[in-house]
Write a protein that holds these residues in place. Structure first.
Motif, PDB file in Angstrom:
ATOM      1  N   ARG A 603      58.178  28.303  34.751  1.00 21.97           N
ATOM      2  CA  ARG A 603      57.218  29.013  35.204  1.00 21.97           C
ATOM      3  C   ARG A 603      56.226  28.243  36.240  1.00 21.97           C
ATOM      4  O   ARG A 603      56.141  27.067  35.890  1.00 21.97           O
ATOM      5  CB  ARG A 603      56.294  29.776  34.407  1.00 21.97           C
ATOM      6  N   VAL A 604      55.631  28.867  37.179  1.00 23.52           N
ATOM      7  CA  VAL A 604      54.699  28.303  38.045  1.00 23.52           C
ATOM      8  C   VAL A 604      53.360  28.877  37.680  1.00 23.52           C
ATOM      9  O   VAL A 604      53.234  29.751  36.958  1.00 23.52           O
ATOM     10  CB  VAL A 604      54.831  28.572  39.621  1.00 23.52           C
ATOM     11  N   CYS A 605      52.110  28.246  38.344  1.00 18.29           N
ATOM     12  CA  CYS A 605      50.812  28.618  37.775  1.00 18.29           C
ATOM     13  C   CYS A 605      50.650  30.067  38.393  1.00 18.29           C
ATOM     14  O   CYS A 605      51.132  30.285  39.573  1.00 18.29           O
ATOM     15  CB  CYS A 605      49.786  27.761  38.527  1.00 18.29           C
ATOM     16  N   ASP A 606      50.101  31.009  37.419  1.00 19.18           N
ATOM     17  CA  ASP A 606      49.679  32.231  37.857  1.00 19.18           C
ATOM     18  C   ASP A 606      48.522  32.184  38.875  1.00 19.18           C
ATOM     19  O   ASP A 606      48.319  33.176  39.773  1.00 19.18           O
ATOM     20  CB  ASP A 606      49.765  33.234  36.758  1.00 19.18           C
ATOM     21  N   VAL A 607      47.418  31.778  38.359  1.00 18.37           N
ATOM     22  CA  VAL A 607      46.242  31.942  38.832  1.00 18.37           C
ATOM     23  C   VAL A 607      45.471  30.232  38.867  1.00 18.37           C
ATOM     24  O   VAL A 607      45.461  29.424  37.858  1.00 18.37           O
ATOM     25  CB  VAL A 607      45.311  32.596  37.833  1.00 18.37           C
ATOM     26  N   GLU A 608      44.815  30.214  39.916  1.00 14.70           N
ATOM     27  CA  GLU A 608      44.287  28.943  40.147  1.00 14.70           C
ATOM     28  C   GLU A 608      42.533  29.310  40.149  1.00 14.70           C
ATOM     29  O   GLU A 608      42.290  29.938  41.163  1.00 14.70           O
ATOM     30  CB  GLU A 608      44.395  28.050  41.194  1.00 14.70           C
ATOM     31  N   PHE A 609      41.727  28.890  39.426  1.00 16.64           N
ATOM     32  CA  PHE A 609      40.392  29.148  39.129  1.00 16.64           C
ATOM     33  C   PHE A 609      39.552  28.142  39.943  1.00 16.64           C
ATOM     34  O   PHE A 609      39.689  26.989  40.088  1.00 16.64           O
ATOM     35  CB  PHE A 609      39.829  29.257  37.648  1.00 16.64           C
ATOM     36  N   VAL A 610      38.571  28.512  40.835  1.00 13.13           N
ATOM     37  CA  VAL A 610      37.857  27.670  41.756  1.00 13.13           C
ATOM     38  C   VAL A 610      36.394  27.940  41.510  1.00 13.13           C
ATOM     39  O   VAL A 610      36.145  28.860  40.891  1.00 13.13           O
ATOM     40  CB  VAL A 610      38.355  27.989  43.327  1.00 13.13           C
ATOM     41  N   PHE A 611      35.527  26.784  41.734  1.00  9.99           N
ATOM     42  CA  PHE A 611      34.119  26.662  41.390  1.00  9.99           C
ATOM     43  C   PHE A 611      33.521  26.837  43.035  1.00  9.99           C
ATOM     44  O   PHE A 611      33.591  25.813  43.646  1.00  9.99           O
ATOM     45  CB  PHE A 611      34.022  25.673  40.523  1.00  9.99           C
ATOM     46  N   GLU A 612      32.590  27.755  43.178  1.00  9.90           N
ATOM     47  CA  GLU A 612      31.950  27.675  44.357  1.00  9.90           C
ATOM     48  C   GLU A 612      31.026  26.609  44.487  1.00  9.90           C
ATOM     49  O   GLU A 612      30.470  26.127  43.395  1.00  9.90           O
ATOM     50  CB  GLU A 612      31.041  29.112  44.304  1.00  9.90           C
ATOM     51  N   GLY A 613      30.955  25.995  45.688  1.00  5.96           N
ATOM     52  CA  GLY A 613      30.139  24.846  46.129  1.00  5.96           C
ATOM     53  C   GLY A 613      30.971  23.448  45.743  1.00  5.96           C
ATOM     54  O   GLY A 613      30.259  22.547  46.033  1.00  5.96           O
TER      55      GLY A 613
END
Length: 768
Positions: A603-613
């Protein structure tokens, strides 16, 4: 009537021999006829001639009438075969290769004389006996037979299947006993060998460190255990015994003072024994089996003597040489292994908590910060056990799961640490290194605990604490810590492994991820872009299984998770650990669906979480932990800060997007260092977050207090609750003033805190 020739030799044996030989000759003729008709006999088989012939698909040896008669009689009435490994009773059964002989039954005098030294026709003259590798069971050790070995001094019972030793073997002169690689679960019967000087118990997976102490207590003349000097264990036992005797005696006085004259003495004494076992506590949790065993013995001795003081003389005295060699200890039980070096603290560094400038601890209306005091500083990972080694880097530590599951307040004070070629298991209360595992040529980077329920060959259930350790060679070693041996190896990756993580709900499920050479070095701030292309960015989920009767693991691969960047930290989602896995990576924070009811095994990554700024160069997440079921602490995406964000709110706003901005709850002030790969950890039950830095400090955050502040300004990072300054312990006569704290972990109740440095120092603090 005239006598027949050789009538004295004509017996049932001869008759049986003739009958069996005739039967086998008939079978040969039938087989030869069949082969002549079918032409099934190969030239090689036909050429065997005098060695044997094939009949009806089986090879039958050509044997003499005497041997046939002997086999017949053995099968009918039982006898002993002196050439066999055991004295055996034989029975015949048919099989695909004709009659076969099955072995069963006890030892025999003939076998003992064959395996004994010096050679003799009398058991009473044997001084050394080797009964190893015979698959002996406990019931095979016949006390009536073995008690005839009146001069026996050395006995080898290794590599058998013994679960216990009979209590009345009668070998009063035994000095050397080898019982390695058996199934022993109890050592109390060893007290029947008062002259024992050397003992081997290696490879008995159900014996624990408490059993080692019992052995030392029961055998006063013991000099070596498993090839190592027993004097340090003896001294520890003497200290524990002295303290336990004092505490049980004090408990007796208090107990008797509360009794009324009307209470029956016998019932009161029974109540005292039960209350002593329940209430008298001393020493580390890992030794509780031994201490409760001794408390019961001491309390029963007190009751039997009518309350007379139980003296040290109740324990068999050690030889004077061993006693004289022991120096008095300032702290009972705080003995170290000879190759583990405790470091001294400067007197002015004992109190090392210090508030951050501008943020005095306890100045607001909240509860004051807990006071932590430095307790032990150890060098237990040194190369070649050298006290001059202040360079070995220590990477990961983890507290053992509590044994009393479901018990309120149950916790563990046993921590595993790794670095260099060693994995150590340390009792935080005493600073004793309980176990040490070395793998020459290895460099360990990660450790993780799990608890397994194992069923023995006899059907008994045993709870194992298994420690997984991995590092440079790409191997996951499964260590049975209490028995002190490696019981399984998984070839998980072709290159080094960075992180291990067991599932909190499936005790046999283990996540592993590889590391690139040079990663995780706090001394090397690495944005590794060039090596990322050659890196097989994968996380693998394994099922290590439960060990079989031979204590072997059969691991299987369940899932492969592909990443877009190098994974650094693994963290199952606290609210749904069976469904999702979070990973801090060089390129950010990623999430995978790990539900096993889905058909895809890769499986591949479902979601990537990013941090503003966060700038592109600061997307790395090198610290990750759940503070509770919802709040996540992550580090690396912002200089000098730790981010607190909500899993539930972030996931709720996901929709069908593959990239989602996290919902930030707060930011925490941390060091402004440019260095990376300092690991953070959380203590969910207490709401605590911990992280080390490049100056040897430990940053402590009370998240419960921070999140209850209203309103919470997101722009201004929140100050830590306190900072534990590096106390500068002394090694080789000089203070260790500079170090980096790579990892900090606390036990669930936040009683003990363990920090690992890049200068081969394990630092342990205790909540005061």
């Amino acid at each position: 009537m005239p006598l027949q020739p050789h009538s004295r030799r004509t017996s049932g044996a001869a008759t049986a021999a003739a009958a069996i030989a005739a039967s086998w000759r008939a079978r040969r003729r039938r087989g030869a006829a069949g082969r002549g008709a079918a032409g099934s006999c190969s030239p090689r088989a036909r050429a065997r001639g005098p060695q044997g012939t094939r009949s009806a698909g089986c090879f039958l040896p050509v044997v003499s009438a005497t041997r046939l008669a002997r086999r017949h009689l053995l099968g009918s009435r039982g006898a002993t075969d002196g050439r066999s490994g055991l004295g055996r009773r034989w029975c015949r059964r048919s099989g695909p290769r004709g009659p076969r002989l099955l072995a069963m039954g006890p030892l025999s005098a003939r076998l003992l004389m064959q395996r004994g030294r010096p050679k003799s026709d009398r058991l009473g003259k044997i001084r050394s006996l080797d009964l190893s590798g015979l698959k002996l069971l406990s019931e095979h050790l016949d006390p009536k037979l073995l008690s005839r070995l009146t001069q026996l001094q050395e006995l080898d019972l290794s590599n058998n299947q013994l679960e216990t030793l009979p209590a009345n073997l009668g070998l009063s002169h035994l000095r050397i006993l080898r019982c390695a690689n058996n199934q022993l679960g109890d050592v109390t019967t060893l007290c029947q060998f008062p002259q024992l000087e050397e003992l081997s118990l290696e490879g008995n997976p159900f014996l624990t460190v408490s059993d080692n102490l019992k052995v030392s207590f029961l055998l006063p003349k013991l000099r070596k255990v498993n090839g190592k000097d027993a004097s340090s264990t003896s001294s520890q036992v003497e200290s524990l015994n002295r303290e336990l005797t004092s505490r049980v005696t004090a408990h007796w006085e208090k107990f008797m003072a509360t009794l009324s004259p009307e209470e029956e003495a016998e019932k009161a004494q029974e109540d005292f024994v039960r209350s002593a076992i329940r209430d008298v506590r001393y020493g580390p949790e890992s030794l509780s089996e031994f201490t409760q065993w001794r408390v019961r013995m001491i309390s029963e001795e007190l009751v039997a003597s009518g309350g007379i003081q139980v003296h040290e003389a109740d324990r068999p005295e050690r030889p004077s040489k061993a006693t004289a060699a022991q120096e008095p200890r300032a702290k009972p039980g705080a003995l170290k292994r000879p190759d583990d070096v405790p470091l001294n603290l400067s007197p002015n560094k004992r109190v090392c908590t210090a508030p951050v400038e501008g943020s005095p601890v306890g100045s607001d209306d909240s509860q004051p910060a807990p006071k932590l005091e430095p307790l032990h500083f150890l060098q237990c990972h040194s190369k070649n056990n050298s006290p001059r080694d202040l360079e070995t880097q220590l990477w990961a530590c983890a507290f053992e799961p509590a044994w009393e599951e479901g018990h309120v307040g149950a916790t563990s004070q046993t921590v595993a640490t790794c670095g260099g070629e060693a994995v150590c298991v340390i009792d935080c209360q005493t600073g004793i290194v309980l176990h040490k595992y070395k793998a020459p040529g290895e460099e360990f980077f990660s450790v993780a605990w799990t608890a397994l329920m194992v069923v023995t060959q006899a059907g008994h259930k045993k709870r194992w604490s298994v420690l997984a350790a991995a590092g440079l060679r790409g191997l996951v070693r499964l260590l049975h810590v209490r028995a002190g041996f490696c019981c399984g190896v998984i070839r998980a990756h072709k290159k080094a492994i960075a992180t291990l993580c067991f599932s909190p709900t499936h005790e046999t499920h283990l996540f592993t991820c590889r590391r690139e050479q040079g990663l995780l070095r706090a001394t090397c701030p690495l944005p590794i872009a060039s090596s990322a292309a050659s890196y097989d960015k994968r996380i693998i989920l394994w099922d290590i299984g439960v060990p079989n009767h031979d204590y072997e693991f059969q691991a299987s691969q369940l899932l492969t998770l592909d990443t877009t960047s190098i994974p650094l930290r693994l963290c199952p989602v606290a609210s749904c650990p069976d469904a999702y896995l979070l990973a801090g990576c060089e390129g950010g924070c990623c999430c995978w669906d790990v539900r096993l009811d889905q058909p895809q095994k890769r499986r591949v990554c479902d979601v990537e979480f990013v941090f503003e700024g966060s700038e592109a160069s600061r997307r790395r997440v090198d610290g990750l932990a759940f503070v509770n079921d919802d709040v996540v602490a992550s580090k690396g995406n912002g200089l000098g800060t730790i981010c607190l964000w909500s899993w539930s709110q972030t996931w709720l706003g996901r929709g069908s997007q593959s990239t989602v901005a996290v919902v930030v709850l707060a930011r925490l002030q941390w060091s402004h260092t440019e260095l990376a790969y300092f690991s953070l950890s959380a203590c969910p039950d207490e709401g605590i977050v911990l992280c080390g830095d490049e100056e040897g400090n430990v940053w402590v955050y009370d998240i419960k207090r921070i999140l209850t502040q209203q309103p919470l300004p997101l722009a201004a990072p929140q100050a830590p609750t306190q900072i534990l300054k590096w106390p500068q312990p002394r090694a080789l006569g000089q203070a260790v003033t500079k170090t980096m704290v790579n990892t900090v972990v606390a036990n669930p109740t936040f009683t003990y805190l363990t920090a690992l440095t890049d200068s081969n120092i394990v630092a342990i603090w205790r909540k005061h």
